[in-house]
Enzyme design. Sequence first.
Site, mmCIF file in Angstrom:
data_model
loop_
_atom_site.group_PDB
_atom_site.id
_atom_site.type_symbol
_atom_site.label_atom_id
_atom_site.label_comp_id
_atom_site.label_asym_id
_atom_site.label_seq_id
_atom_site.Cartn_x
_atom_site.Cartn_y
_atom_site.Cartn_z
ATOM 1 N N ARG A 33 0.632 -1.029 0.103
ATOM 2 C CA ARG A 33 -0.246 0.102 0.127
ATOM 3 C C ARG A 33 1.078 0.861 0.478
ATOM 4 O O ARG A 33 0.438 2.226 -0.731
ATOM 5 C CB ARG A 33 -1.066 -0.285 1.291
ATOM 6 C CG ARG A 33 -2.038 1.151 0.944
ATOM 7 C CD ARG A 33 -3.130 1.176 2.315
ATOM 8 N NE ARG A 33 -3.959 1.941 2.241
ATOM 9 C CZ ARG A 33 -4.731 2.148 2.958
ATOM 10 N NH1 ARG A 33 -3.452 3.042 3.636
ATOM 11 N NH2 ARG A 33 -5.322 3.443 3.016
ATOM 12 N N ILE A 59 -7.109 7.558 -1.511
ATOM 13 C CA ILE A 59 -7.238 5.663 -0.827
ATOM 14 C C ILE A 59 -7.917 5.607 -0.066
ATOM 15 O O ILE A 59 -7.725 5.839 0.662
ATOM 16 C CB ILE A 59 -5.611 5.720 -1.386
ATOM 17 C CG1 ILE A 59 -5.160 4.409 -1.019
ATOM 18 C CG2 ILE A 59 -5.046 5.820 -0.161
ATOM 19 C CD1 ILE A 59 -4.149 3.514 -1.206
ATOM 20 N N SER A 60 -8.842 4.352 -0.162
ATOM 21 C CA SER A 60 -9.772 4.348 1.030
ATOM 22 C C SER A 60 -9.271 3.181 1.776
ATOM 23 O O SER A 60 -7.722 2.771 2.357
ATOM 24 C CB SER A 60 -10.941 3.076 -0.231
ATOM 25 O OG SER A 60 -11.678 3.660 -0.658
ATOM 26 N N GLN A 61 -10.135 3.286 2.902
ATOM 27 C CA GLN A 61 -9.344 2.858 4.433
ATOM 28 C C GLN A 61 -8.847 1.564 4.071
ATOM 29 O O GLN A 61 -10.246 0.908 3.511
ATOM 30 C CB GLN A 61 -10.889 3.317 5.450
ATOM 31 C CG GLN A 61 -10.325 2.540 5.971
ATOM 32 C CD GLN A 61 -11.832 2.208 7.694
ATOM 33 O OE1 GLN A 61 -12.779 2.876 7.243
ATOM 34 N NE2 GLN A 61 -12.154 1.751 8.414
#
Length: 212
Positions: A33, A59-61
């Site tokens: 990530r 950027i999503s959780q």
Amino acid sequence: MGDLDGARTRLLQHLSRSIKDRRVIEAMAQVPREQFVPDDLYYAAYDDRPLGIGFGQTISQPYIVALMTEALELTGSEKVLEIGTGSGYQAAIIARLACRVVTIERIPKLAASARETLSRLGYNNVEVHAAGKELGWPKEAPYDAIIVTAASPCAPIVLLEQITEGGRLIIPVGSRWEQDLLKITKCANGNRIENLGACRFVPLIGKDAWED
């Protein structure tokens, strides 16, 4: 790097309490990530929270990424459409679980950056396209599943038309500020809808969604 390794381990342990599909956890363990976040947020790559990636996007959780991926019910043979490439992280996760990923992004600089990152990391089963005027990517439809990483006021009919019978649409639906994450399974006798819980995404911009 040791700090990141520890943070990754703790995040995966945390996600394992809620995500039952071990393949999703394994895919997330294999995708770095930190390669998909801005340099100044490198240290926070494995925090379980969304992070800004510029242009008003995030950027999503990780938990939401895992939940949406699990809901796709991938077996490895699917062609998946992602709407909202962002930095490319969600596409990278899906690419480890599906045969092919088509992902579209409306912000050209994000699309170019995601394409470069995914290529550099060896994801050769992902195609990144600049979004067109029509929602989705109908030229390569139908898809076995569609995942939308931006919030819509409704589940657009045009997307359901791009899914095979039995296919899944995962989409946040609600207002610009709060939504419910829906899993819609396309069925011949009426679509089946499951609410996966409350969420918060940036708005989906375009025809059949929100105006810019």
